[in-house]
Structures are given as structure tokens and as C-alpha cells.
Write a protein that holds these residues in place. Structure first.
Motif, mmCIF file in Angstrom:
data_model
loop_
_atom_site.group_PDB
_atom_site.id
_atom_site.type_symbol
_atom_site.label_atom_id
_atom_site.label_comp_id
_atom_site.label_asym_id
_atom_site.label_seq_id
_atom_site.Cartn_x
_atom_site.Cartn_y
_atom_site.Cartn_z
ATOM 1 N N GLU A 251 22.632 -40.999 21.392
ATOM 2 C CA GLU A 251 22.111 -42.223 22.013
ATOM 3 C C GLU A 251 21.141 -42.937 21.081
ATOM 4 O OE1 GLU A 251 19.475 -43.417 25.944
ATOM 5 O OE2 GLU A 251 20.720 -41.606 26.016
ATOM 6 N N ASN A 252 20.265 -42.164 20.414
ATOM 7 C CA ASN A 252 19.304 -42.774 19.484
ATOM 8 C C ASN A 252 20.011 -43.452 18.313
ATOM 9 O OD1 ASN A 252 17.346 -41.716 21.143
ATOM 10 N ND2 ASN A 252 16.791 -40.016 19.764
ATOM 11 N N LEU A 253 21.051 -42.782 17.782
ATOM 12 C CA LEU A 253 21.800 -43.357 16.663
ATOM 13 C C LEU A 253 22.547 -44.622 17.088
ATOM 14 C CD1 LEU A 253 23.274 -40.092 15.069
ATOM 15 C CD2 LEU A 253 21.585 -41.619 14.025
ATOM 16 N N GLU A 254 23.159 -44.605 18.276
ATOM 17 C CA GLU A 254 23.899 -45.780 18.748
ATOM 18 C C GLU A 254 22.964 -46.963 18.968
ATOM 19 O OE1 GLU A 254 25.913 -44.212 22.140
ATOM 20 O OE2 GLU A 254 27.674 -43.559 20.972
ATOM 21 N N ASP B 84 24.204 -53.666 14.076
ATOM 22 C CA ASP B 84 25.097 -53.783 12.916
ATOM 23 C C ASP B 84 26.539 -54.100 13.311
ATOM 24 O OD1 ASP B 84 23.182 -53.033 10.825
ATOM 25 O OD2 ASP B 84 23.184 -51.079 11.815
ATOM 26 N N ILE B 85 26.889 -53.872 14.546
ATOM 27 C CA ILE B 85 28.216 -54.155 15.103
ATOM 28 C C ILE B 85 29.291 -53.227 14.536
ATOM 29 C CG2 ILE B 85 30.000 -55.899 15.557
ATOM 30 C CD1 ILE B 85 27.318 -56.591 16.800
ATOM 31 N N VAL B 86 29.359 -53.074 13.206
ATOM 32 C CA VAL B 86 30.500 -52.392 12.568
ATOM 33 C C VAL B 86 30.317 -50.888 12.433
ATOM 34 C CG1 VAL B 86 31.187 -54.429 11.264
ATOM 35 C CG2 VAL B 86 29.574 -52.819 10.243
ATOM 36 N N VAL B 87 29.151 -50.353 12.795
ATOM 37 C CA VAL B 87 28.907 -48.925 12.586
ATOM 38 C C VAL B 87 29.346 -48.135 13.814
ATOM 39 C CG1 VAL B 87 27.203 -47.156 12.015
ATOM 40 C CG2 VAL B 87 26.960 -49.479 11.092
ATOM 41 N N GLN B 88 30.158 -47.089 13.564
ATOM 42 C CA GLN B 88 30.625 -46.218 14.641
ATOM 43 C C GLN B 88 29.996 -44.838 14.484
ATOM 44 O OE1 GLN B 88 34.848 -46.349 14.008
ATOM 45 N NE2 GLN B 88 35.101 -48.291 15.090
ATOM 46 N N VAL C 193 14.678 -42.796 12.784
ATOM 47 C CA VAL C 193 15.288 -42.536 14.092
ATOM 48 C C VAL C 193 14.895 -41.140 14.563
ATOM 49 C CG1 VAL C 193 17.457 -42.280 15.344
ATOM 50 C CG2 VAL C 193 17.220 -44.079 13.630
ATOM 51 N N ARG C 194 14.408 -41.042 15.801
ATOM 52 C CA ARG C 194 13.944 -39.758 16.331
ATOM 53 C C ARG C 194 15.102 -38.775 16.420
ATOM 54 N NH1 ARG C 194 12.544 -37.404 21.455
ATOM 55 N NH2 ARG C 194 13.538 -39.150 22.562
ATOM 56 N N GLY C 195 14.903 -37.586 15.875
ATOM 57 C CA GLY C 195 15.912 -36.535 15.913
ATOM 58 C C GLY C 195 16.739 -36.416 14.642
ATOM 59 N N VAL C 196 16.652 -37.402 13.735
ATOM 60 C CA VAL C 196 17.443 -37.370 12.501
ATOM 61 C C VAL C 196 16.772 -36.464 11.479
ATOM 62 C CG1 VAL C 196 18.247 -38.716 10.532
ATOM 63 C CG2 VAL C 196 18.522 -39.618 12.848
ATOM 64 N N GLY C 197 17.540 -35.470 10.978
ATOM 65 C CA GLY C 197 17.056 -34.594 9.923
ATOM 66 C C GLY C 197 17.631 -35.011 8.588
ATOM 67 N N GLU C 198 18.483 -34.136 7.992
ATOM 68 C CA GLU C 198 19.078 -34.467 6.697
ATOM 69 C C GLU C 198 20.148 -35.557 6.856
ATOM 70 O OE1 GLU C 198 18.100 -30.115 7.106
ATOM 71 O OE2 GLU C 198 19.494 -31.474 8.124
#
Length: 844
Positions: A684-687, A693-697, A546-551
Motif C-alpha cells: 500500500e505504501n509503495l502504491e 507516476d501513472i506508469v509504475v506497477q 517510503v516507510r517499510g522500504v529496506g534494500e
């Protein structure tokens, strides 16, 4: 003479309708809450009892796996079906799920639930079965039936395709039918699929969770004999056990509401006692005349007690009727919040009627006991006096006893705050003792304490009003007992409001501190319902693209032991925290020794737990997985207490070495920004990445604190609504006291009017007296609340309330509100006083 005095008492009650109404109202409010609490609990119990009875109606036996086993294997399932005397067997299961439409946005069931269970038609069902009102039974694979009221509430249509996610995966189901279930609230979704579809999609393929069996009462003994390893119980027995568990869970609601009802009665007790004291003082000449005519002391005392019993009985009976209205009000409030309850009557029962009537009557009689005794002590010669005969009683011993109790309360609270090594429960109990001692002490010492405070306060408040202001200040000094008792009722209510306000503000600050100081990740990914829905196993790997994800740091709990112990022991089940990545990227840990890095075969632990077990940094610890596979790990660091990591944590490499990788559930993933995008774009990228997955917030620290703060605000709203009862009763007490004071001072007010005092000046005088009492009561309540709140929150510091917050805006609002209350409470009594005819009053 006894019958004559009884008739006199009845006529006296009937002749003073206003006085009767004000006193009765105090009893009504307290008993209404008491009765409403009992009725509401009865209603909830009957609702859930009906649901349980319906689910297990005509079920002869419930078969569960042996203790410690996860399910009943398919071979045993088939053997039970083939057993002689067994007519029908159903799979007995209830799976929590999350439901979404095709847009992959989860349906939020607010405070309802969404769950899935097997469907059986009338010919196959053991016990009751839902009645289809539209469509057909969900017999084909991929079909589902839904409760009609839930489908209507969430806009789910026939033949619509739904995405249904459970803890093990996701399935697509088509709505084949709608069924009627009056015991399921409309905010809940209860999905039912055919047995074959349930076994294929919601079991591991080799076992079933439990079974219900039909075949007559004797089937229980037969199954126990044939399958001794299984837990076989009668359906009625299981229904009663579940109902009892629900009743036990609901008992908290009952205790909670009853506690507020008793607070209302307690505040009402002072109002009733004050009212009867004033009534006795006003009727001194009447009692003296009765004594002169031959009435004995005991007869006078009994006549006043009889009046109080009559007031208590009428008020309590009306309170029961008010309880019915209160339950209806609670139901309406729950409906507006999306928590509609099925129709289950009003909860009216013998206990809900008898208990409030008995308690309300007894409290009223006890409140009037001291004034009744004083009435009996009136001498016949008092009949010849022209004015009120209530001579001021000395306050010395009462004040000494009160100050001693206050000192005891302060000492107990101070000791509880300083007793750091003591158990939280015992320290809280000490604060409770301190509160009781301080309240009783202030009640006893109140009249003496009011003398140096209320008259000077009255002079300050009344300064702009000249002679009328001075007269109002003098009036409050003349009867300090009455002034203090009236203010005391308001003090109790305000003190409770202050304590609750401090608790709420401190809870919100503590939650905010945990989120902002302990959670170091930019975003936290978690599932709904407190870990019932763990995150997908492949999510950590997917996040790397995912773009922008680091650690990223994955927080899991798995059945792993360290030196033979789990991090958390929940009955027979044990779990240990497992982290993949550096904990510092998710949580701000205060390391005491070593470092937080969980690379290689490493364990980190809180310093307190390490000290208890004799662990030192660099020690080699034995780690074992669920299959018995063992590995060695090094204690790499010690950290100070954390609200998130409360026990030892093992690295993901250790979990893999013991065969436990994959045996746990991912509960949380921390994600940091690598700097290539801004925060809004990363969210936005994470969402987008987890939408499927439906269940991930996806939540930031601000989101988490906002959610908890909203819950705390809702809780405080309910508490304040309940506490307002005590404040309302106290305000009625002020109205009552002022009204009776006006009646008692009728000659005095008439004389003032005769010498030229205008009506508006009389109204101003009574209003200023009211404001003096309310401001004094509010100020005393705030001081008491601050002291008790500080002591209570200091004791709770060990439970995570590390920051004590004084809600100054609330306190300022309370003090300003007390001024307004004083003005409003005086409207009726001041108007009555202003209308006093001068000549008639003097003639009396």
C-alpha cells in the motif's frame, strides 16, 4: 458401360444419405478450418492495408533521418518547407503513451493501444485527415482530440482533463474534440494534438522524428537531390513496405490456423478411408454382379473413385461456407475479449475458395484410393455368396513394418534427448521425425496391437453384462483393422491434447520456478509494455523515504561496452545491464566464484560468457560509455546461467565513470521489506508513492507468476479449442464406423433379435463396442502424447523449460472423457441396431 456405372454411382450416393452425410461432415470440418484460416488472414490484411493506405493516402513523399540519426533537425525541417514545389509538410510521428483520468489510475487498454500523434486540419494536412464529429480542432496548447469510439468505450467526456504520460514525462491535456476513425478499434486510444503542442511536449526541441510531404510525384526526386543525407521515399512505396511487414507478421496466424486445419483433414483422412473400406466390403455382391454383367476392374475402381470425388467436392464446398461462419465466430470471440476488429468484409477470395476445395477433394480421393482398388479386384463369383465377402487380410508384414517405424521413432527421440551439444532447432526437428515415424508405425501396427488389448479390455468392461459383454468383445476381435483405424483417429487428437497439456503445465511451472527461486525481492516495480515506459529517474531516491522500504536495487540498460562489446546487440544499437545495489537483493544468483556485490568499479558475468572471452575473476576490463569516456573495472564474480541476467552486468559507479549514468532507462526496481511493516502495508505504501507516476506497477512474485499463468491459460484455451476439431472428427468417425457396422451386420443383429435378444441388449452390445474403441484410442493417444511431450520438452530445456510436468488431472479427465465419448457416440448407431426388424433382416 462407363456412363451406366456413373449413373449407378450417383444413385448409390443418393440412396445412402446417412452414409453420405457422415462422410461429407468429416471433409467439411477439415476444409472449413483451412478456408477460415485463409479468409481470416485476408480480412486482417485488408484491415491493416486500409489503415496504412488511409494514413499515407495522397502522401507524395516520406522523409526520414539519415541512417543512425535520431531525427531531422529543425533547420532542415524549415528548409524542406521552403523548398520549391513543396506545398505542405507534416510531422510524421506516433508516440506510445499511457492515459489516465484525474484519479491518476491508468486506463487499461487491454489488447488495444494508446498513442499520440500530431493533428492537422484539412487545409494543412498532407493526405487524409480525421473528421471531427464533436468539439473543435486541438489547436491551442494543452488541447487534444480523441477517437470517438475509444472515448465512448472508456467513458471520456468532452472538456475532460487527461493525464498523458510518455517515456519522457507527463502532461495534462483537455479533450477539445472527438473524431471519427472507423479503422481504429474501440479498445484503442489515439490522441492528436496540434503541431506546436506536439513539438513542444513530445520532441527534444531541436529535431523531429520524420516528415510527410505533399507537392506532386516529382517532389521525391527534388528532395533527394537537395537533401542527399536524408531518406526520401514515395508515400506509396512506404505504404506497401509497411503493409508487407504487417502481412509477414500475420503469416504466423495463417500458418497456425492452417496447421490445425490440416490436422483436422489428417484425422478426417482416416475416417474417410475407413468409411470407404466398409462401403466396399458391404457392396461386394453388388460389385461382383456388375463384374458378371461385363464391367471391367478399372470401371469398378473408377466408379468408387468418382463417388469419393463427389463426396470430396460437396464436403469442400460446404467447408468453404463453414469457413465464412468460422470467421464470423472468431470475430464474435474477439469482440467479447475486447479485441473488436473494424469491418473489413469476410476475407472471401479466390484463393480462400479454390485451395480448400482442391485440397479437400484430393485428400478424399486419395483416402478412397485403396478401397477403390479393392472394389475393382472383386470377382464375379462373389455374387453367389450370401454374406460379406471381405476375407480377413494377413497382418504380418504390415505389423513388421509398423513396429520398425515405431522403433525408428523411439530411437530418433532418444537420440534427440541425449544430443546435449546439438542445436535446439535440429534436436526439435529430430523429435518431429520421431513423431511422424511413431504415428505411421502405430497406424500400420495398430490392428495387430489391438488384438491382445481390445478384446481383453472388452471382457473387463463387459463383464457386468454377461453374454452381451462377451459378444461385444468378440465383435471387436473379428475386424481388428476397423477397430484400430477407428481408434487411431481418436488417438491422434488425444496425443495432441496431451502434448499441449504437458507444454502448458511445464511452462507454468518453469515461470513459477523463475519467480520463486530467482526473484528474491519482496516487490518488483516496473513499467508497462515491456520497458517501452521506463521508470522515472528519481524513483530510486524517492523510495528511500517510503516507510517499510529496506534494500533497493535498480536494474537499468545503458549503451556501455565492456572490452568493446555490449551485453545485447540489437542491430546498430547495443545495451548493457547496469545494476545499482547488490544483485542478490533482487535476484538469487548462483555464484561460482567471487561474489555478487557490485560496489565500486565492478563487473560480474555468467561463467559461460567469461569462459568464451577468457575472463578470470580479478581481471581488469575496459569499459566505455556512449560519449567515448572510458574507465577500468574489475571482474568481481562469476555466476551460473540466470533467466533474468543473461549477460555481463556493470555497477552503477562504472556507468557514472563512463558518463552513461542517466543515458539508460530504469526498467525494474527490486524492493525489500525492512521489517517495520507487514507485506500488505508495504504494498500500500509503495502504491501510494508511485500513484502520481501513472506508469509504475507494483508486483510481488505471486503477481508476476499469476499474470504469466493467465496468459498461458488463455493460450492453452485457444489451442484446446482448435484441437477439439480433431477430437470432434474422431468422434464422428466412431459414430460413422458403428453405424456402418450396424448396416453391415443387419442379418446378424436380426438373427440375435429372432432368438430372443432384447432391444436394450442390442443397444448395450453396440455401446460396449464403442466404449472399447474409444478407451483404447484414448489410452494409446495418452501414451504417445506423453512420450513425444517428454522428448520435446527435454529438447526445449535449453530455452528455459527446466521442469517437465505431467498434467495428471488432464490425463485422468481425458481417459474418463473417452468413456463418456464412447457412450455418446453409440447413442444413434445403438438405437438404429435395436430397431432392426428381425424377420426383414433374416429375409435379406
Amino acid at each position: 458401360m462407363g456412363n451406366t456405372l456413373g449413373r449407378v454411382s450417383l444413385r448409390n450416393v443418393a440412396a445412402h444419405k446417412l452414409r453420405l452425410a457422415l462422410t461429407v461432415l468429416a471433409v467439411v470440418l477439415g476444409t472449413a478450418f483451412l478456408s477460415g484460416a485463409l479468409m481470416f488472414t485476408n480480412m486482417l490484411s485488408s484491415t491493416f492495408d486500409s489503415a496504412v493506405d488511409t494514413a499515407l493516402d495522397d502522401v507524395d513523399a516520406v522523409v526520414r533521418p539519415a541512417e543512425g540519426e535520431g531525427g531531422i533537425d529543425n533547420a532542415t525541417f524549415d528548409a524542406i518547407r521552403a523548398e520549391d514545389g513543396v506545398e505542405r509538410v507534416n510531422v510524421f510521428a506516433d508516440v506510445p503513451v499511457v492515459v489516465a483520468k484525474q484519479d491518476e489510475v491508468a486506463i487499461q487498454t487491454q489488447l488495444g493501444t494508446s498513442r499520440l500523434m500530431p493533428y492537422y486540419g484539412r487545409e494543412e494536412a498532407v493526405g487524409d485527415t480525421p473528421v471531427l464529429i464533436d468539439g473543435s480542432a486541438p489547436t491551442a496548447p494543452g488541447e487534444v482530440a480523441i477517437n470517438a469510439n475509444g472515448a465512448r468505450h472508456y467513458g471520456i467526456a468532452m472538456r475532460e482533463k487527461l493525464i498523458v504520460v510518455d517515456k519522457d514525462g507527463r502532461n495534462e491535456l483537455t479533450v477539445a474534440g472527438l473524431y471519427d476513425d472507423p479503422l481504429t478499434q474501440e479498445t484503442s486510444l489515439v490522441l492528436r494534438v496540434g503541431e506546436r503542442g506536439f513539438l513542444d511536449a513530445y520532441t527534444d526541441g531541436s529535431t523531429v522524428p520524420a516528415l510527410t510531404v505533399g507537392g506532386g510525384p516529382e517532389v521525391v526526386d527534388r528532395l533527394r537531390a537537395q537533401f542527399p543525407d536524408l531518406q526520401v521515399r514515395a508515400g506509396t512505396e512506404v505504404a506497401e513496405e509497411i503493409s508487407q511487414q504487417i502481412r509477414d507478421a500475420l503469416s504466423f496466424v495463417s500458418y497456425f490456423l492452417v496447421a490445425f486445419g490440416l490436422v483436422g483433414l489428417l484425422v478426417g483422412t482416416f475416417l474417410i478411408a475407413n468409411t470407404f473400406s466398409m462401403i466396399v466390403a458391404q457392396r461386394t455382391r453388388e460389385f461382383a454382379l456388375l463384374r458378371a454383367l461385363g464391367a471391367a476392374r478399372g470401371q469398378i475402381t473408377r466408379s468408387v473413385a468418382f463417388e469419393s470425388a463427389l463426396v470430396g467436392l460437396i464436403g469442400s464446398a460446404l467447408g468453404v461456407a463453414g469457413g465464412v461462419g468460422l470467421v464470423a465466430l472468431i470475430r464474435a470471440g474477439m469482440n467479447s475479449y475486447g479485441m473488436a476488429l473494424p469491418e473489413a468484409g469476410t476475407g472471401l477470395s479466390t484463393r480462400a475458395v479454390v485451395v480448400p476445395i482442391v485440397v479437400g477433394t484430393v485428400v478424399t480421393v486419395l483416402s478412397a484410393l485403396a478401397p477403390a482398388r479393392r472394389a475393382g479386384q472383386v470377382r464375379p463369383v462373389e455374387a453367389m455368396r450370401s454374406g460379406e465377402a471381405s476375407a480377413p487380410q494377413p497382418l504380418r508384414w504390415r505389423t513388421v513394418a509398423g513396429l520398425a517405424l515405431v522403433a525408428l521413432g523411439v530411437g530418433a527421440a532418444t537420440y534427440a534427448m541425449c544430443w546435449v551439444e546439438g542445436a535446439t532447432g535440429r534436436r526439435a526437428a529430430l523429435v518431429g521425425v520421431a513423431a511422424l515415424a511413431a504415428i505411421c508405425g502405430l497406424f500400420l501396427a495398430g490392428p495387430a496391437l489391438s488384438l491382445p488389448v481390445v478384446p481383453p479390455l472388452g471382457r473387463v468392461i463387459g463383464a457386468p453384462f454377461g453374454a452381451v459383454g462377451k459378444l461385444a468383445s468378440t465383435n471387436t476381435r473379428r475386424n481388428p483393422r476397423r477397430t484400430a483405424t477407428t481408434a487411431f483417429a481418436l488417438m491422434l487428437g488425444i496425443a495432441l491434447v496431451t502434448v499441449i497439456g504437458m507444454l502448458g503445465a511445464s511452462m507454468k511451472r518453469s515461470v513459477d520456478d523463475v519467480a520463486t527461486t530467482e526473484v528474491s525481492a519482496d516487490f518488483v516495480l516496473s513499467g508497462p509494455q515491456n520497458g517501452v515506459f521506463p521508470l522515472p529517474e528519481d524513483l530510486p531516491e524517492r523510495l528511500t523515504s517510503v516507510r517499510g522500504v529496506g534494500e533497493t536495487v535498480s536494474y537499468t540498460q545503458a549503451p556501455i561496452t565492456v572490452d568493446g562489446e555490449f551485453s545485447y546487440q540489437l542491430g546498430p544499437v547495443g545495451l548493457t545491464d547496469v545494476l545499482r545495489g547488490d544483485p542478490a537483493d533482487l535476484i538469487s544468483l548462483d555464484m561460482v566464484e567471487g561474489n555478487s556485490s557490485l560496489t565500486g568499479s565492478t563487473v560480474i558475468a555468467p561463467e559461460e560468457i567469461a569462459r568464451q572471452r577468457g575472463w578470470r575473476v580479478g581481471d581488469t576490463l575496459q569499459v566505455a560509455g556512449p560519449t567515448g569516456a572510458a574507465a577500468e573495472a574489475t571482474l568481481g564474480g562469476l555466476f551460473r546461467g540466470s533467466n533474468i541476467l543473461q549477460s555481463f552486468v556493470v555497477s552503477d559507479e562504472v556507468a557514472a565513470a563512463t558518463g552513461a549514468r542517466g543515458a539508460g532507462r530504469i526498467l525494474m526496481i527490486g524492493v525489500n521489506n525492512d521489517g517495520s511493516v507487514d507485506e500488505a502495508q508495504l504494498r500500500e505504501n509503495l502504491e501510494d508513492a508511485v500513484r502520481h507516476d501513472i506508469v509504475v506497477q507494483v508486483r510481488s512474485t505471486g503477481d508476476m507468476t499469476g499474470e504469466v499463468s493467465a496468459m498461458i491459460d488463455q493460450m492453452l484455451f485457444i489451442l484446446y479449442a482448435l484441437l477439439s476439431l480433431a477430437v470432434v472428427i474422431a468422434v464422428l468417425g466412431i459414430v460413422n464406423t458403428l453405424t456402418l457396422s450396424v448396416i453391415e451386420r443387419r442379418q446378424e443383429i436380426g438373427m440375435l433379435r429372432a432368438v430372443g435378444t432384447q432391444r436394450r441388449q442390442i443397444r448395450t452390445m453396440i455401446t460396449l463396442e464403442s466404449v472399447q474403441m474409444t478407451v483404447y484410442g484414448a489410452a494409446l493417444g495418452v501414451l504417445l502424447g506423453l512420450g513425444l511431450g517428454w522428448a520435446f520438452l527435454t529438447v526445449l530445456e535449453a530455452k528455459g523449460l527446466t521442469t517437465i510436468v505431467v498434467p495428471w488431472p488432464l490425463i485422468m479427465a481425458v481417459l474418463a472423457g473417452s468413456f463418456l465419448v464412447g457412450l455418446l457416440a453409440a447413442v444413434w448407431p445403438a438405437g438404429r441396431a435395436a430397431r432392426t426388424p428381425p424377420l426383414d433382416a433374416i429375409a435379406e
